[in-house]
Design an enzyme around this catalytic site. Structure first.
Site, PDB file in Angstrom:
ATOM      1  N   LYS A 182      -9.984  -1.850  -5.114  1.00 39.26           N
ATOM      2  CA  LYS A 182     -10.712  -0.584  -4.978  1.00 39.26           C
ATOM      3  C   LYS A 182      -9.769   0.606  -5.001  1.00 39.26           C
ATOM      4  O   LYS A 182     -10.160   1.707  -5.364  1.00 39.26           O
ATOM      5  CB  LYS A 182     -11.466  -0.554  -3.641  1.00 39.26           C
ATOM      6  CG  LYS A 182     -12.621  -1.497  -3.566  1.00 39.26           C
ATOM      7  CD  LYS A 182     -13.362  -1.250  -2.252  1.00 39.26           C
ATOM      8  CE  LYS A 182     -13.846  -2.537  -1.661  1.00 39.26           C
ATOM      9  NZ  LYS A 182     -12.974  -3.042  -0.590  1.00 39.26           N
ATOM     10  N   LYS A 201       0.827  -1.207   0.000  1.00 36.47           N
ATOM     11  CA  LYS A 201       0.000   0.000   0.000  1.00 36.47           C
ATOM     12  C   LYS A 201       0.867   1.265   0.000  1.00 36.47           C
ATOM     13  O   LYS A 201       0.574   2.220  -0.708  1.00 36.47           O
ATOM     14  CB  LYS A 201      -0.953   0.000   1.193  1.00 36.47           C
ATOM     15  CG  LYS A 201      -2.118  -0.950   0.988  1.00 36.47           C
ATOM     16  CD  LYS A 201      -3.072  -0.938   2.153  1.00 36.47           C
ATOM     17  CE  LYS A 201      -4.235  -1.878   1.875  1.00 36.47           C
ATOM     18  NZ  LYS A 201      -5.052  -2.147   3.047  1.00 36.47           N
ATOM     19  N   LYS A 210      -3.611  -6.796  -9.473  1.00 34.17           N
ATOM     20  CA  LYS A 210      -4.813  -7.291  -8.788  1.00 34.17           C
ATOM     21  C   LYS A 210      -5.937  -6.265  -8.924  1.00 34.17           C
ATOM     22  O   LYS A 210      -5.691  -5.066  -8.861  1.00 34.17           O
ATOM     23  CB  LYS A 210      -4.455  -7.485  -7.303  1.00 34.17           C
ATOM     24  CG  LYS A 210      -5.609  -7.826  -6.393  1.00 34.17           C
ATOM     25  CD  LYS A 210      -5.175  -7.843  -4.933  1.00 34.17           C
ATOM     26  CE  LYS A 210      -5.792  -6.724  -4.138  1.00 34.17           C
ATOM     27  NZ  LYS A 210      -7.033  -6.981  -3.463  1.00 34.17           N
TER      28      LYS A 210
END
Ligand code: ADP
Ligand code: TRP
Length: 344
Positions: free
Chosen positions: A201, A119, A198
């Site tokens: 969202k 992230k 992947k």
């Protein structure tokens, strides 16, 4: 007498973050499994709004995405008579338990989390909350005494970390307060997104939202970037997002037909996109889309489900916390209640 666990139903628990619209990766990686499992055990599913605060810092957005996630689950077939659906924050004791787990967890374990590193690499601010995220997830799992945690591949390491934290806690306080949960993968644990990695969202361009408007879905599917091979040329279906998504929505025979057409030549990208679109409409359009629209018209129905789910979930959480208080030496809930009501 020792407890007879042989007749206890298996408890499944999972969460999904309200940080955007739910997408095909969420559905085939996790939600489809969640809904199937409602006939096989006790199911606790929640909308992880505390977790989403690490990326969504807009009150209206958070409320909107939370409602949308719950409405999607219901439209996709979650039956509140069979499974609990609730908001994570309606059982705030999970945040308390996350803290307690952090006190027995070494930094080394936390620093190994792939998801945190990924992230941050994608540009999400490396806040303390983002780093702490696996401890909150462990608390979610342990507070409800979950046996199995159905998730996509990206969450498996977090479940391993949860097992470690449960072990550290039991060991530190010399009591078997927590049982160790197991992860369960679906048949599609890693759904590829439209941008190659992947589907997630956090990358809007990568997703096909489950209940996007038909025009938007058409634009997304027809806009999938391909190489310039002609219809007659053989193509490799294994890295081809059109085929990989088609395989999820089509019957096995239909998917085999597309695969063969790509391998041998004769299947063009344009036709394959149209086939994918029509299957998506078949699976998520019609009755499901209608049901989803009704939720928008009657948001109170969704709210009622979430509140009823949280009431039941909270009773289970309270029982676990009582054992946690006893093991750690923190005051029991009885004492807390006396403190809270004193002088009122
Ligand atoms: P996202 O990564 O899109 O924010 P979440 O983290 O809220 O989604 O994930 C909710 C559930 O969906 C988790 O069990 C996660 O493992 C699963 N999931 C998310 N993306 C995918 C994907 N591309 N393929 C398979 N499963 C996925
Ligand atoms: N971290 C999960 C995700 O991003 C969501 C989640 C939060 C979760 N708590 C959980 C999943 C507990 C399973 C169990 O997908």
């Amino acid at each position: 007498m020792p407890e007879d666990n042989s007749k206890k139903p298996i408890r499944y628990l999972s969460g999904v973050q309200p940080s955007g619209r739910l997408h095909l990766g969420n559905y085939f990686g996790a939600i489809r499994n969640h809904i199937r499992l409602q006939d096989q055990g006790e199911c606790f599913y929640f909308i992880a709004n505390y977790h989403s605060l690490t990326t969504v810092q807009d009150a209206e957005q958070l409320k909107k995405f939370t409602f949308m996630a719950a409405a999607d689950y219901l439209a996709l077939g979650l039956d509140p008579a069979k499974a609990l659906l609730f908001r994570q924050s309606d059982v705030p004791e999970v945040a308390e338990l996350a803290w307690l787990l952090s006190t027995v967890t070494g930094m080394g374990l936390m620093e190994r989390a792939h998801s945190y590193k990924d992230k941050v690499a994608r540009g999400i601010a490396p806040s303390l909350g983002l780093f702490f995220y696996p401890a909150l997830m462990a608390a979610d799992i342990l507070i409800y005494r979950s046996d199995k945690v159905p998730v996509g591949q990206d969450q498996i390491q977090h479940i391993e970390m949860c097992r470690d934290m449960a072990g550290y806690f039991n060991h530190a306080f010399q009591k078997e307060v927590f049982k160790l949960p197991e992860g369960v993968l679906s048949e599609a644990p890693k759904v590829m997104g439209l941008t190659g990695g992947k589907m997630s969202k956090s990358d809007e361009a990568s997703v096909i939202p489950i209940f996007g408007e038909p025009a938007e879905i058409k634009k997304k599917v027809m806009g999938i970037v391909t190489d310039s091979k002609g219809v007659a040329e053989p193509k490799d279906p294994d890295q081809n997002i059109i085929y990989l998504l088609y395989r999820l929505v089509a019957a096995p025979g239909e998917a085999a037909g597309m695969e063969k057409g790509f391998r041998q030549g004769g299947m063009g990208y344009g036709d394959a996109k149209k086939m994918l679109l029509s299957k998506l409409e078949e699976v998520f359009g019609g009755e499901r889309r209608e049901k989803r629209k009704k939720m928008d018209e009657k948001p109170d129905l969704v709210e009622d489900v979430l509140v009823a789910g949280a009431q039941r979930a909270r009773r289970t959480a309270a029982r676990t916390m009582e054992q946690v208080y006893e093991a750690t030496g923190l005051p029991s809930s009885k004492i807390k209640k006396a403190v809270w009501t004193a002088g009122t």
